[in-house]
Design a protein around this motif. Structure first.
Motif, PDB file in Angstrom:
ATOM      1  N   GLU A 287     -19.354   3.088  -6.775  1.00 50.26           N
ATOM      2  CA  GLU A 287     -19.786   2.640  -5.455  1.00 50.26           C
ATOM      3  C   GLU A 287     -18.602   2.289  -4.567  1.00 50.26           C
ATOM      4  O   GLU A 287     -18.580   2.635  -3.381  1.00 50.26           O
TER       5      GLU A 287
ATOM      6  N   ARG B  65     -20.576   2.048 -12.659  1.00 53.22           N
ATOM      7  CA  ARG B  65     -21.329   2.123 -11.396  1.00 53.22           C
ATOM      8  C   ARG B  65     -20.620   1.367 -10.287  1.00 53.22           C
ATOM      9  O   ARG B  65     -20.573   1.808  -9.149  1.00 53.22           O
TER      10      ARG B  65
ATOM     11  N   MET C  37     -26.205  -3.043  -6.101  1.00 51.06           N
ATOM     12  CA  MET C  37     -26.265  -2.459  -7.430  1.00 51.06           C
ATOM     13  C   MET C  37     -27.546  -2.914  -8.106  1.00 51.06           C
ATOM     14  O   MET C  37     -28.056  -3.981  -7.828  1.00 51.06           O
TER      15      MET C  37
END
Length: 175
Positions: free
Chosen positions: A17, A13, A1
């Motif tokens: 992922e 995020r 990240m």
């Protein structure tokens, strides 16, 4: 990240992922394992979750990173990753705190909250200083803990890497 600071955006995020990795795993899961996968998800916080966070505010004081987490993420349910990995809902965490506390003699603060576990019964406990500790056994009776992360974001990043590694190689590392 990337290097976003820990926030709702960072958590979004993180969730994306893990969801992407798990989605690719689930596509071939039955073919590889001979049975259908269970529900594997990082669930967005619902109104019920948010209500639990706000109602349990006193218990969560001092756990700012955990508050940020539960305002975005309801729970993590990954039964097919290794022997399973789960970050419990705020409702479950707060209920467990009411019933039994966790003593962390080696932590910054002596009391902690069980926030996660794996399918083998290993527990992950957050202390008031922000660190995450992993139990050495599946029991809280005279449990001994090892610090695995200095902060919740560091722990969550470790979880993300372990999930991706499992999907790619079949190995979970030390999750």
């Amino acid at each position: 990240m990337d290097q976003l600071s820990y926030s709702a955006e960072w958590l979004s995020r993180w969730r994306e992922e893990i969801t992407h990795a798990v989605s690719s795993m689930v596509l071939t899961f039955e073919e590889k394992n001979g049975y259908e996968p269970g529900m594997n998800e990082v669930r967005i916080a619902s109104k019920k979750d948010l209500r639990a966070v706000h109602d349990g505010g006193r218990e969560l004081q001092g756990f700012e990173d955990l508050l940020t987490f539960y305002e975005s993420i309801g729970e993590v349910v990954l039964p097919e990753v290794g022997n399973g990995f789960f970050v419990h809902s705020a409702c479950d965490v707060l209920h467990r705190v009411e019933e039994e506390g966790v003593s962390l003699s080696e932590a910054d603060g002596p009391h902690g909250m069980v926030i996660a576990s794996n399918g083998g019964g290993i527990l992950y406990v957050a202390d008031r200083g922000g660190a995450i500790h992993r139990s050495r056994s599946a029991s809280l009776d005279d449990a001994e803990f090892d610090k695995v992360a200095d902060t919740l974001p560091e722990f969550l990043e470790h979880v993300r890497r372990c999930v991706v590694r499992f999907v790619e190689t079949g190995e979970t590392g030390d999750l």
